[in-house]
Write a protein that holds these residues in place. Structure first.
Motif, PDB file in Angstrom:
ATOM      1  N   TYR A 215     194.622   4.237  80.549  1.00  0.00           N
ATOM      2  CA  TYR A 215     196.068   4.846  80.739  1.00  0.00           C
ATOM      3  C   TYR A 215     196.335   5.959  79.663  1.00  0.00           C
ATOM      4  O   TYR A 215     196.885   6.789  80.202  1.00  0.00           O
ATOM      5  CB  TYR A 215     196.988   3.654  80.663  1.00  0.00           C
ATOM      6  N   LEU A 216     195.786   5.802  78.509  1.00  0.00           N
ATOM      7  CA  LEU A 216     196.154   6.797  77.611  1.00  0.00           C
ATOM      8  C   LEU A 216     195.426   7.958  77.552  1.00  0.00           C
ATOM      9  O   LEU A 216     195.761   9.120  77.408  1.00  0.00           O
ATOM     10  CB  LEU A 216     195.829   5.834  76.080  1.00  0.00           C
ATOM     11  N   THR A 217     194.209   7.713  78.036  1.00  0.00           N
ATOM     12  CA  THR A 217     193.104   8.950  78.036  1.00  0.00           C
ATOM     13  C   THR A 217     193.271   9.600  79.123  1.00  0.00           C
ATOM     14  O   THR A 217     193.277  10.915  79.274  1.00  0.00           O
ATOM     15  CB  THR A 217     191.747   8.583  77.439  1.00  0.00           C
ATOM     16  N   LYS A 218     193.181   9.104  80.321  1.00  0.00           N
ATOM     17  CA  LYS A 218     193.221   9.575  81.683  1.00  0.00           C
ATOM     18  C   LYS A 218     194.575   9.969  82.186  1.00  0.00           C
ATOM     19  O   LYS A 218     194.869  10.831  82.532  1.00  0.00           O
ATOM     20  CB  LYS A 218     192.553   8.735  82.840  1.00  0.00           C
ATOM     21  N   GLU A 219     195.495   8.786  82.321  1.00  0.00           N
ATOM     22  CA  GLU A 219     196.896   9.179  82.968  1.00  0.00           C
ATOM     23  C   GLU A 219     197.789  10.077  82.096  1.00  0.00           C
ATOM     24  O   GLU A 219     198.174  10.985  82.482  1.00  0.00           O
ATOM     25  CB  GLU A 219     197.526   7.849  82.967  1.00  0.00           C
ATOM     26  N   LYS A 220     197.468   9.677  80.564  1.00  0.00           N
ATOM     27  CA  LYS A 220     198.490  10.542  79.744  1.00  0.00           C
ATOM     28  C   LYS A 220     197.625  11.849  78.932  1.00  0.00           C
ATOM     29  O   LYS A 220     198.363  12.718  78.327  1.00  0.00           O
ATOM     30  CB  LYS A 220     199.220   9.722  78.428  1.00  0.00           C
ATOM     31  N   GLY A 221     196.410  11.557  79.231  1.00  0.00           N
ATOM     32  CA  GLY A 221     195.608  12.942  78.843  1.00  0.00           C
ATOM     33  C   GLY A 221     195.551  13.067  77.070  1.00  0.00           C
ATOM     34  O   GLY A 221     195.459  14.006  76.582  1.00  0.00           O
ATOM     35  N   VAL A 222     195.703  11.819  76.470  1.00  0.00           N
ATOM     36  CA  VAL A 222     195.614  11.723  75.053  1.00  0.00           C
ATOM     37  C   VAL A 222     194.267  11.974  74.510  1.00  0.00           C
ATOM     38  O   VAL A 222     193.220  11.193  75.125  1.00  0.00           O
ATOM     39  CB  VAL A 222     196.162  10.488  74.505  1.00  0.00           C
ATOM     40  N   ASN A 223     193.940  13.246  73.891  1.00  0.00           N
ATOM     41  CA  ASN A 223     192.473  13.833  73.676  1.00  0.00           C
ATOM     42  C   ASN A 223     192.233  13.603  71.963  1.00  0.00           C
ATOM     43  O   ASN A 223     191.185  14.060  71.588  1.00  0.00           O
ATOM     44  CB  ASN A 223     192.229  14.878  74.284  1.00  0.00           C
ATOM     45  N   ASN A 224     193.010  13.025  71.340  1.00  0.00           N
ATOM     46  CA  ASN A 224     192.972  13.155  69.968  1.00  0.00           C
ATOM     47  C   ASN A 224     192.689  11.556  69.265  1.00  0.00           C
ATOM     48  O   ASN A 224     193.220  11.406  68.077  1.00  0.00           O
ATOM     49  CB  ASN A 224     194.088  13.786  69.090  1.00  0.00           C
ATOM     50  N   ILE A 225     192.572  10.666  69.989  1.00  0.00           N
ATOM     51  CA  ILE A 225     192.012   9.403  69.424  1.00  0.00           C
ATOM     52  C   ILE A 225     190.688   8.917  69.745  1.00  0.00           C
ATOM     53  O   ILE A 225     190.222   8.919  70.795  1.00  0.00           O
ATOM     54  CB  ILE A 225     193.124   8.289  70.266  1.00  0.00           C
ATOM     55  N   LEU A 226     190.212   7.857  68.719  1.00  0.00           N
ATOM     56  CA  LEU A 226     189.000   7.335  68.845  1.00  0.00           C
ATOM     57  C   LEU A 226     189.278   5.737  68.746  1.00  0.00           C
ATOM     58  O   LEU A 226     190.321   5.668  68.093  1.00  0.00           O
ATOM     59  CB  LEU A 226     188.134   7.715  67.614  1.00  0.00           C
ATOM     60  N   PHE A 227     188.659   5.027  69.675  1.00  0.00           N
ATOM     61  CA  PHE A 227     189.183   3.717  69.690  1.00  0.00           C
ATOM     62  C   PHE A 227     188.415   2.594  68.658  1.00  0.00           C
ATOM     63  O   PHE A 227     186.945   2.847  68.855  1.00  0.00           O
ATOM     64  CB  PHE A 227     189.158   3.030  71.118  1.00  0.00           C
ATOM     65  N   SER A 228     188.750   1.944  67.934  1.00  0.00           N
ATOM     66  CA  SER A 228     188.029   1.101  66.991  1.00  0.00           C
ATOM     67  C   SER A 228     188.427  -0.377  67.487  1.00  0.00           C
ATOM     68  O   SER A 228     189.613  -1.174  67.794  1.00  0.00           O
ATOM     69  CB  SER A 228     188.715   1.142  65.577  1.00  0.00           C
ATOM     70  N   ASP A 248     181.862   2.457  77.133  1.00  0.00           N
ATOM     71  CA  ASP A 248     182.353   3.574  77.320  1.00  0.00           C
ATOM     72  C   ASP A 248     183.973   3.378  76.940  1.00  0.00           C
ATOM     73  O   ASP A 248     184.717   4.454  76.923  1.00  0.00           O
ATOM     74  CB  ASP A 248     182.594   3.759  78.818  1.00  0.00           C
ATOM     75  N   TYR A 249     184.538   2.489  76.192  1.00  0.00           N
ATOM     76  CA  TYR A 249     185.637   2.189  75.878  1.00  0.00           C
ATOM     77  C   TYR A 249     185.951   1.878  74.203  1.00  0.00           C
ATOM     78  O   TYR A 249     186.973   1.751  74.105  1.00  0.00           O
ATOM     79  CB  TYR A 249     186.375   0.780  76.548  1.00  0.00           C
ATOM     80  N   VAL A 250     184.744   2.189  73.597  1.00  0.00           N
ATOM     81  CA  VAL A 250     184.904   2.009  72.192  1.00  0.00           C
ATOM     82  C   VAL A 250     184.083   2.926  71.233  1.00  0.00           C
ATOM     83  O   VAL A 250     182.929   3.626  71.898  1.00  0.00           O
ATOM     84  CB  VAL A 250     184.250   0.545  71.945  1.00  0.00           C
ATOM     85  N   ASP A 251     184.691   3.446  70.407  1.00  0.00           N
ATOM     86  CA  ASP A 251     184.121   4.465  69.291  1.00  0.00           C
ATOM     87  C   ASP A 251     183.666   3.797  67.999  1.00  0.00           C
ATOM     88  O   ASP A 251     182.640   4.431  67.469  1.00  0.00           O
ATOM     89  CB  ASP A 251     184.911   5.685  69.292  1.00  0.00           C
ATOM     90  N   LEU A 252     184.541   2.896  67.672  1.00  0.00           N
ATOM     91  CA  LEU A 252     183.916   2.470  66.107  1.00  0.00           C
ATOM     92  C   LEU A 252     183.831   1.147  66.329  1.00  0.00           C
ATOM     93  O   LEU A 252     184.500   0.247  67.081  1.00  0.00           O
ATOM     94  CB  LEU A 252     185.111   2.958  65.067  1.00  0.00           C
ATOM     95  N   LEU A 253     183.194   0.455  65.551  1.00  0.00           N
ATOM     96  CA  LEU A 253     182.912  -0.984  65.762  1.00  0.00           C
ATOM     97  C   LEU A 253     183.124  -1.521  64.098  1.00  0.00           C
ATOM     98  O   LEU A 253     182.667  -1.348  63.240  1.00  0.00           O
ATOM     99  CB  LEU A 253     181.382  -1.376  65.734  1.00  0.00           C
ATOM    100  N   GLY A 254     184.181  -2.253  63.956  1.00  0.00           N
ATOM    101  CA  GLY A 254     184.835  -2.795  62.793  1.00  0.00           C
ATOM    102  C   GLY A 254     185.251  -4.367  62.456  1.00  0.00           C
ATOM    103  O   GLY A 254     184.920  -5.062  63.958  1.00  0.00           O
ATOM    104  N   TRP A 255     185.225  -4.790  61.435  1.00  0.00           N
ATOM    105  CA  TRP A 255     185.691  -6.154  61.362  1.00  0.00           C
ATOM    106  C   TRP A 255     186.737  -6.123  60.468  1.00  0.00           C
ATOM    107  O   TRP A 255     186.474  -5.363  59.305  1.00  0.00           O
ATOM    108  CB  TRP A 255     184.736  -7.244  61.279  1.00  0.00           C
ATOM    109  N   ASP A 256     187.710  -7.128  60.173  1.00  0.00           N
ATOM    110  CA  ASP A 256     188.656  -7.560  59.261  1.00  0.00           C
ATOM    111  C   ASP A 256     187.981  -8.568  58.160  1.00  0.00           C
ATOM    112  O   ASP A 256     187.887  -9.741  58.878  1.00  0.00           O
ATOM    113  CB  ASP A 256     190.004  -7.592  59.560  1.00  0.00           C
ATOM    114  N   ASP A 257     187.735  -8.608  56.944  1.00  0.00           N
ATOM    115  CA  ASP A 257     187.168  -9.392  56.124  1.00  0.00           C
ATOM    116  C   ASP A 257     188.093  -9.511  54.906  1.00  0.00           C
ATOM    117  O   ASP A 257     187.988  -8.835  53.837  1.00  0.00           O
ATOM    118  CB  ASP A 257     185.805  -9.052  55.919  1.00  0.00           C
TER     119      ASP A 257
END
Length: 368
Positions: A215-228, A248-257
């Motif tokens: 919805y954010l990237t396709k429908e709303k055309g938000v092109n300045n975000i990377l997904f973590s 296809d839906y994730v750019d960064l791999l993180g964890w909270d520690d």
């Protein structure tokens, strides 16, 4: 005849190559990112080979004993430098202030200022439970109702519209949209949020993530975000990937520690987790990060050098996360970075000056 066949083969090869380029996905996902956002991603991958960037939540919004609109920071007051990463939150996006009483208009101004100074912004989302109106910590089941055909899908879309407007509205005076690392639905393998382990199934979580992304990237055309994608503490690769929505839906791999990094006794657990992140980042061509960490109140005055830096350096040289982010300085018992007069200041300066760690003034051009 042979010549005609040869020409036909050449045309066929060129045609196939053109189709391959046309149909290939970017290494992030299938969304056309802004040039600055793509460059940020590429540069984070490069930095992760040699350094780790230091980040702080709400670093310039408030600190111990102060709030204000100026570009101030406890980190700056004790070190003469700002964090390289600045964390924010868009919880309560319906209101004028977020869940931590940070005005959204000021947050937007600070995000733009961070970009202009060469720093990096990451945003989480402690969204309300739309089934009850409660907070993120209201674990009443709701995720199934947010999905397409769910009773609350239209209400969720209205929230996403405001999220999209906020991201697209982070624009510099010369018209550049500020790249942002977006970290929604984090710590999902715990059970304290409405999107957590006991409040929705793995498949429901994945569908929530995919719908939000599309919805954010396709429908709303938000092109300045990377997904973590950011879990809480985890044990092993299988647990980490249990709710992973797909490359296809994730750019960064993180964890909270906040646990295994607290003491030398649990360092092996920390090293096991950072090894999983690094292994997956290499396999999937992603960026790894320690998306939240810290020691509340810093009662161990040498925590930054002994536990945090010591743990990071104990990992193999190739097992670098791109950045780490400590949590906010809200009040004296609830703070994660030193402030003027704190016993950990000297230790923090040693941490800052280590060649592995980078602050704002150490950054290369991240958007070029």
């Amino acid at each position: 005849m042979i010549r005609l066949l040869y020409l036909f083969l050449i045309v066929l090869i060129i045609s196939c190559k053109s189709e391959e380029v046309k149909n290939s996905k970017s290494e992030l996902n299938n969304t056309p990112l802004s040039a600055e956002t793509q460059n940020l991603y590429n540069n984070l991958k490069e930095i992760a080979k040699t350094n780790i960037l230091f980040g702080h939540q709400d670093a310039v919004a408030y600190g111990i004993g102060w709030t204000g609109e100026e570009f101030n920071s406890d980190v700056y007051m004790v070190s003469g430098d700002y964090p390289a990463f600045f964390g924010w939150d868009i919880g309560h996006i319906d209101s004028t202030m977020n869940l931590d009483s940070v005005p959204f208009n000021h947050m937007k101004d600070w995000i733009i200022e961070v970009y202009k100074r060469g720093g990096i912004n990451t945003i989480g989302w402690h969204g309300v439970n739309l089934a009850t109106g409660g907070s993120s910590w209201d674990t009443t089941r709701v995720v199934d109702q947010l999905l397409p055909n769910g009773d609350l899908n239209s209400a969720f879309v209205a929230q996403l519209d405001k999220v999209a407007d906020f991201f697209s509205g982070c624009v510099t005076p010369d018209g550049i949209k500020v790249p942002i690392i977006f970290r929604p639905f984090h710590e999902h393998n715990g059970s304290w949020f409405w999107w957590g382990y006991e409040s929705c199934s793995d498949d429901e979580y994945k569908e929530l993530w995919k719908f939000t992304h599309a919805y954010l990237t396709k429908e709303k055309g938000v092109n300045n975000i990377l997904f973590s994608y950011s879990t809480d503490a985890f044990n092993g690769r299988e647990e980490y990937l249990a709710r992973y929505p797909g490359d296809d839906y994730v750019d960064l791999l993180g964890w909270d520690d906040y646990k295994s990094i607290r003491s030398l006794e649990t360092r092996n657990v920390f090293l096991e987790r950072i090894a999983v992140i690094n292994e997956l980042a290499k396999e999937k061509n992603k960026v790894g990060c320690l998306s939240e960490t810290g020691y509340e109140s810093l009662s161990k005055s040498d925590w930054f050098t002994q536990e945090l830096l010591g743990g990071l350096k104990a990992a193999p040289a190739t097992d670098h996360v791109a950045y780490l982010l400590v949590w906010r300085n809200a009040w004296i018992p609830h703070h994660y970075a030193p402030y003027p007069g704190h016993p950990s200041v000297d230790d923090f300066l040693k941490f800052k000056n280590d060649s592995l760690i980078m602050f704002l003034s150490d950054l290369p051009e991240m958007y070029k």
